[in-house]
Structures are given as structure tokens and as C-alpha cells.
Design a protein around this motif. Structure first.
Motif, PDB file in Angstrom:
ATOM      1  N   ARG A 159     -23.634 -28.073 -43.363  1.00  0.00           N
ATOM      2  CA  ARG A 159     -22.774 -28.204 -44.532  1.00  0.00           C
ATOM      3  C   ARG A 159     -23.556 -28.061 -45.835  1.00  0.00           C
ATOM      4  O   ARG A 159     -23.016 -27.574 -46.831  1.00  0.00           O
ATOM      5  N   ASP A 199     -16.091 -29.468 -44.421  1.00  0.00           N
ATOM      6  CA  ASP A 199     -15.094 -30.503 -44.145  1.00  0.00           C
ATOM      7  C   ASP A 199     -14.072 -29.953 -43.155  1.00  0.00           C
ATOM      8  O   ASP A 199     -13.068 -29.358 -43.544  1.00  0.00           O
ATOM      9  N   PRO A 200     -14.319 -30.154 -41.859  1.00  0.00           N
ATOM     10  CA  PRO A 200     -13.422 -29.574 -40.842  1.00  0.00           C
ATOM     11  C   PRO A 200     -12.086 -30.294 -40.713  1.00  0.00           C
ATOM     12  O   PRO A 200     -11.201 -29.807 -40.010  1.00  0.00           O
ATOM     13  N   HIS A 201     -11.926 -31.440 -41.379  1.00  0.00           N
ATOM     14  CA  HIS A 201     -10.719 -32.248 -41.183  1.00  0.00           C
ATOM     15  C   HIS A 201      -9.611 -31.941 -42.181  1.00  0.00           C
ATOM     16  O   HIS A 201      -8.489 -32.402 -42.016  1.00  0.00           O
ATOM     17  N   ARG A 254     -14.863 -24.844 -43.868  1.00  0.00           N
ATOM     18  CA  ARG A 254     -14.560 -25.580 -42.635  1.00  0.00           C
ATOM     19  C   ARG A 254     -15.788 -26.287 -42.095  1.00  0.00           C
ATOM     20  O   ARG A 254     -15.657 -27.342 -41.453  1.00  0.00           O
ATOM     21  N   MET A 255     -16.964 -25.740 -42.345  1.00  0.00           N
ATOM     22  CA  MET A 255     -18.187 -26.418 -41.936  1.00  0.00           C
ATOM     23  C   MET A 255     -18.420 -27.652 -42.809  1.00  0.00           C
ATOM     24  O   MET A 255     -18.848 -28.707 -42.333  1.00  0.00           O
ATOM     25  N   ASP A 298     -13.475 -38.484 -38.892  1.00  0.00           N
ATOM     26  CA  ASP A 298     -13.213 -38.051 -40.269  1.00  0.00           C
ATOM     27  C   ASP A 298     -13.816 -39.070 -41.226  1.00  0.00           C
ATOM     28  O   ASP A 298     -13.186 -40.076 -41.589  1.00  0.00           O
TER      29      ASP A 298
END
Length: 650
Positions: free
Chosen positions: A363, A342-344, A339-340, A551
Motif C-alpha cells: 500500500r 484499502d480493499p474494503h 484496492r491495494m 477492516d
């Protein structure tokens, strides 16, 4: 590694000997002492050449790991070993780097790396004799390198009239781990049994569960030798010693290459500082090794003994609980890491676990952690699938959370294996939600492996299951992936139907990421159908949504499609600006090899339209390279078509 007269470093240095002889410690000590002579870096890789039950690092994985260490994205690592080795030499040319490759199974495992480029050194350790790789710089640590162990057994067997083949004697030396006591016991057992051959003893030793039983004669045995250190801890009056004995038993139950301090703390259910004191006590007793600071491993025969003590001493429920604690730590940290990065994206859920995840600050650190722990994650998952329901559920969640990382780094086969095992386990547990998520992972793996029919079959099954479950998020994901698959197969009418349905559902359930993706698919489908104005209008909506959400990946994906739309309209200048922005984002994220290849094809087309055929050829050659390395036949076909157009204009 660096002669006193200031001449260049020796290109290859080998340190050989059996487990427990200190070869890794000597190599690490030498590496630390020589650090100043290698200003461009030192890299440690455990080749896992002789770890029971743990798959060794093959040559391609080794070179791929080194390339990623020096900045090459996983998706861009050449699949061909020789090409990958050549790429590594190019990167290291002119640098002074030390590669410490620990526990090689054979010269063949590291052969493509030898010799290293001038100025750098490969420092190898192995249980086998690697003298041929470095005749002038070979260090033999006792007790025995492989060739001497074989020679010892040959002499013993010939004098005792024991039958053997060269292959059998070599295998027996390996099973004895080069450990002099084990070699002595094996020789004595065969010499005292007139009807036995080496093959008979080998067959008995191949079974790990009884190997230590077989390596015993009279009162002398490998088990009893290891037991001296363990029993001293287990029977000690010191609390720390007894805790170390328990840690030894629990570590032995895990079939992983090594464990970080945080993972040991989770296994023992104690704070990291306490875990460090405990495991360092094991290191002092020479029952664990520490190849790098903060990581711990067991040698082969010692691992078997630790496993025995764990099974004999720890009740099944405590063994299962210990496995769940480690799985919980890996799951919590993996969930936070992906999630860090790519949180989208739509990640799988993370069940609540009591374990605290490792603190990751950005990240890049999250990606490094996932890469460093990947071998242990895959190995422990292989151990956990068949556990009780609670353990299996954790295993499914961990596997599913690895989906986007494996896809981004190009681990297609690992992704298919994890997805398939997750699917089988979810069905065994009648867990329909996890079954749906596993189907999505399997479908994505099939996409990356060019299994078009298998991908479509999985996606249709996923769509039906999500509708049955009343899961709109799963349904919109299946629809989006079906749209994307149809676009890759150049079936835009079908793609448009799926994408428009995804768009409706995304707006109904207020899923911004689903809406952005659906808009991209709708826009691309309109473009392929020749509806240019509709394509541009839709893609501009997607771009606006992506920028509002921050994003960057969806923004880059939309810019690529807008660039292609402008090319169709003949606006080359606007197209090039958008395509170059998209490429910069793909490079920054080190993700999306398919998107990057397609952007380069479009950029090549723009150069061709401007009459710059040399630049066009460079772009399309790069696109073709990426497509072939990622194994995407559809991207390769697009690149080849553009290459033919360029040649036709030349």
C-alpha cells in the motif's frame, strides 16, 4: 554546493537558461556528485514553470508535496503557505537534505522555502534569472537567462524604432522561451515591420497553434531548427530511428508534465524494454529530456513542434487510440493501487482494458505511485473528457477510481472538479450508472468542503437515481452518507431512519461493508439520542464485524464511537483505551482527519473528567488544528465546545 574547506553547504544554488540548454541535466549531475554530502536525502520536484498547457505547481502544492515526501499525511498539510513552509523547516532542522526544484517560473514560486535550514541546500533551475535568490552561487547556462534576453530585445527594438512597454518586452522574452533563435526571429520580425509593436507580436504568439509559424523570418525559424533532428529520425534507414520519430509525435499529443517509461510503453503499444530503447534514442537526439531515471518530458517549443507533427501525420483514429492506451494503463494501475491501499471500500468499477498495470507491491508503494502520477492523471483527464465515447468512458472510470485517494490525501477541490466533470460527461453519454457514481463523488467532495446543502442535494438525487436504476448497492451507499451527513448536522432522528434502512438493504444484498457502516451510524445516532445501551450493543456488533473482515479503518471508526459511549456512561478507563487504539489506527492509515479530530476531542474530554487539564488542552488543541487544516467546520465546532469546557474547569 559544499565548499572544499568543509564549511556548511551553500543554502541556495541556481542554474538558469532556456529549455534545451542542459540546466536540468547539470543540476541532476551536480546532485548525484554531491549525494554523499546530503545523507538525509535528495528530493526532485518539477515545478512546471514553463510548460505550455500544463498548470504550474503553485507554492502551496510544492511545499505540500515536500511535506508529504518527508512523512506528513496529505490531510495534515497546513493550507497556509507560510505555516506549511515553517512546518517543513521544522522537519528538516538538523538534517542535510538537497531539494532540487526544477523549472521554477519565478522566485515567488519558491520564495517561502528560501533560504533553507542550515546544512541543507535548495538547487533551483529556471528559464528566468534567479540570481537574486543566490547572488554568490548562481550558474548561468547559455543561451540566455531572462534578463539578458529582455536586454537583447530592448536593444534590438530601440535601434529599430519598435514600440514596446516593459511588460510587453518581458512577455515576449517568455514566449520566445529564452531560446536565442526565437529571440532573434522575434526581433527581426518586428524590426522589419515598421507599423508593428511588441504587443502585436505577443498577441500572435499567445496562440500556441501558430506560435512556431510566428517564430520564423525568411528561411530562419524555430520550427526548422527543431525539424532538423526530427527529420533525421523520421527519414532514417534505421527502424529504431523511425520508431523514435513516431514516439515523438505521439508524446507531443499528450499534455502531461512528464511520462513514466510504463506510460510511454502503453502509448506506443510496445513492451517496456522496447519503449526504453525508443525513447532513449529520442533523448540522444535531444528531443526529450529525462529529469529523473525512467521519466521523460519535452521542452516547451519542442512540445509544440511534436504536437504539430502528431496532428499532421497521425490520423484522428490513431491519435484517439493512443490516448486511450495511456488512459487504459493509468486506469488499470490506479484501480489496482486504490484496492491495494484499502480493499474494503466500495470502489468504482474498472472496465476491462488490454493494458497491464504497473506492478505495485504494497500500500505504501501504491500511495507513492498515485502521488507521483497525480499531476499527469489530472492533466490527461482534462484532455480526455471531450474525446469520443470510448475515450470519455475511460476518463470517467479513471476519475471515479481516484475518489478515495483524493479524499484521504485532502485534495478536496480536485475531487470536486473530477466529480463534476465525470457527472457532466456521464450525462452527455446517457450513462446512468456512472452518473450515480459521479454523484457520490461530488457529494463526498461537498462534504469535505463544508458545502452542507449541496451535499444533501446530491445525496437525495443519488438516492432517487439508484432507486430508479434498481441499484441496491448505490442506494445503501446514499443512505449511509445521508445518515453521516445528518449526524454531522446534529440531526440524529433523521440519521437513524437512513441508517436503519441502509442496514436492512445491506443484509438483503449481503454487503458486509454496508452492514458495518450502517451499524456504526445506527449506534452513533442512538448515542446522540440518549439511548446508551442500544448504542453500545449496536457498536459492539459493528466492531465484531469489522474485526472479522479485517477492516482496520472501520474497526478504528467503531472504537472511536464506543469510546464516546463509555464516556457518556462515566467509564473513563475503558473509553481511553478504545480512543487510543482508534487514534493509533488512524495514524497508521494516514486517513480519516475528521475521525481523528473527533477521537482527540473525546480523549480531551476523558482527560478533563480525570482532572488532567493540561493533557486535555493538548488533545483539544491538536483536534482543533486538524479540524481547521481539513476545513471541517463541524469538527471545529466540537473541538471549540470541548475547549470551552476545559477552560471553564481551569
Amino acid at each position: 554546493m559544499n565548499p572544499p574547506d568543509g564549511s556548511p553547504p551553500t543554502p541556495v544554488v541556481t542554474i538558469c537558461g532556456p529549455p534545451g540548454a542542459g540546466k536540468s541535466a547539470l543540476a541532476l549531475h551536480a546532485a548525484h556528485r554531491a549525494a554523499a554530502r546530503f545523507p538525509d536525502g535528495q528530493v526532485y520536484v518539477n515545478l512546471r514553470g514553463a510548460m505550455p498547457g500544463v498548470r504550474r505547481l503553485d507554492t502551496g502544492e510544492l511545499i505540500g508535496r515536500l511535506l508529504r515526501t518527508f512523512g506528513t499525511p496529505g490531510s495534515e498539510v497546513p493550507p497556509d503557505v507560510d505555516e506549511a513552509a515553517s512546518a517543513l523547516r521544522t522537519i528538516l532542522h538538523g538534517r542535510r537534505v538537497l531539494l532540487l526544484l526544477d523549472d521554477a517560473s519565478s522566485i515567488a514560486q519558491v520564495g517561502p522555502l528560501l533560504p533553507m535550514t542550515s546544512g541543507s541546500t535548495v538547487l533551483l533551475t529556471s528559464r528566468e534569472n534567479l540570481a537574486p535568490a543566490a547572488p554568490a552561487s548562481h550558474v548561468d547556462l547559455g543561451p540566455m537567462p531572462r534578463d539578458e534576453a529582455v536586454a537583447m530585445l530592448v536593444r534590438r527594438f530601440r535601434s529599430g524604432g519598435v514600440g514596446f512597454s516593459q511588460k510587453a518586452i518581458e512577455r515576449l522574452a517568455d514566449l520566445c522561451d529564452g531560446f536565442p533563435l526565437a529571440l532573434h526571429v522575434a526581433g527581426a520580425r518586428l524590426a522589419s515591420r515598421s507599423g508593428w509593436s511588441a504587443d502585436m507580436l505577443i498577441e500572435r504568439l499567445e496562440d500556441e497553434s501558430s506560435r512556431l509559424d510566428e517564430l520564423r523570418t525568411g528561411q530562419v525559424g524555430v520550427r526548422s531548427s527543431i525539424a532538423v533532428s526530427y527529420t533525421a529520425l523520421a527519414g532514417s534507414g534505421q527502424t529504431l530511428d523511425r520508431e523514435a520519430a513516431r514516439a515523438f509525435r505521439l508524446i507531443g499529443l499528450l499534455r502531461v508534465p512528464d511520462l513514466s517509461l510504463e506510460a510511454v510503453a502503453a502509448l506506443l503499444d510496445v513492451p517496456p524494454r522496447t519503449a526504453e530503447r525508443v525513447v532513449e534514442r529520442l533523448f540522444d537526439a535531444r528531443l526529450v529530456e529525462t529529469p529523473t531515471p525512467g521519466r521523460y518530458t519535452l521542452h516547451d517549443l519542442i512540445r509544440l513542434y511534436a504536437q504539430e507533427r502528431g496532428v499532421d501525420t497521425e490520423p484522428p483514429e490513431r491519435r484517439e487510440a493512443a490516448l486511450r492506451r495511456v488512459l487504459g494503463f493509468f486506469l488499470a494501475t490506479t484501480g489496482a493501487a486504490v484496492r491495494m491501499i484499502d480493499p474494503h471500500r466500495l470502489h468504482a468499477g474498472v472496465p476491462e482494458v488490454p493494458q497491464t498495470p504497473k506492478a505495485l507491491h504494497d500500500r505504501e508503494e501504491a500511495t507513492r505511485w498515485l502521488e507521483r502520477e497525480r499531476p499527469s492523471l489530472l492533466t490527461i483527464l482534462g484532455q480526455a473528457w471531450d474525446g469520443d465515447a470510448a475515450t470519455a468512458h475511460l476518463a470517467i472510470a479513471l476519475a471515479l477510481n481516484l475518489q478515495w485517494h483524493l479524499a484521504a490525501q485532502g485534495y478536496r477541490h480536485e475531487m470536486l472538479w473530477l466529480g463534476t466533470r465525470s457527472l457532466e460527461t456521464a450525462r452527455r453519454l446517457a450513462d446512468r450508472v456512472s452518473e450515480a457514481q459521479a454523484l457520490a463523488m461530488v457529494a463526498m467532495a461537498h462534504r469535505l468542503l463544508n458545502h452542507d446543502e449541496e451535499e444533501l442535494t446530491c445525496l437525495h438525487e443519488l438516492l432517487d437515481l439508484c432507486r430508479e436504476l434498481g441499484d441496491p448497492l448505490g442506494e445503501l451507499r446514499a443512505l449511509g452518507n445521508l445518515a453521516s451527513a445528518c449526524l454531522s448536522l446534529e440531526r440524529p432522528e433523521e440519521a437513524l431512519r437512513y441508517a436503519e434502512r441502509q442496514l436492512v438493504i445491506s443484509r438483503q444484498v449481503e454487503s458486509p461493508v454496508g452492514e458495518r457502516y450502517a451499524l456504526m451510524m445506527v449506534g452513533e445516532a442512538h448515542l446522540l439520542l440518549g439511548s446508551h445501551d442500544e448504542a453500545v450493543a449496536t457498536l459492539r456488533q459493528a466492531l465484531r464485524r469489522a474485526r472479522e473482515a479485517g477492516d482496520a479503518m472501520h474497526e478504528a471508526m467503531t472504537l472511536r464511537r464506543l469510546g464516546e459511549a463509555h464516556l457518556e456512561a462515566g467509564d473513563v478507563v475503558a473509553a481511553r483505551a478504545q480512543l487510543l487504539d482508534a487514534l493509533a489506527s488512524f495514524d497508521a492509515f494516514a486517513q480519516g482527519p475528521q475521525e481523528r479530530s473527533q477521537a482527540l476531542v473525546a480523549l480531551a474530554r476523558s482527560s478533563r473528567m480525570l482532572g488532567d487539564l493540561d493533557e486535555a488542552s493538548r488533545h483539544v488543541a491538536e483536534a482543533l488544528r486538524i479540524a481547521r487544516e481539513s476545513g471541517d467546520r463541524h469538527d471545529e465546532r466540537r473541538a471549540l465546545r470541548e475547549q470551552a469546557e476545559i477552560h471553564g474547569h481551569g
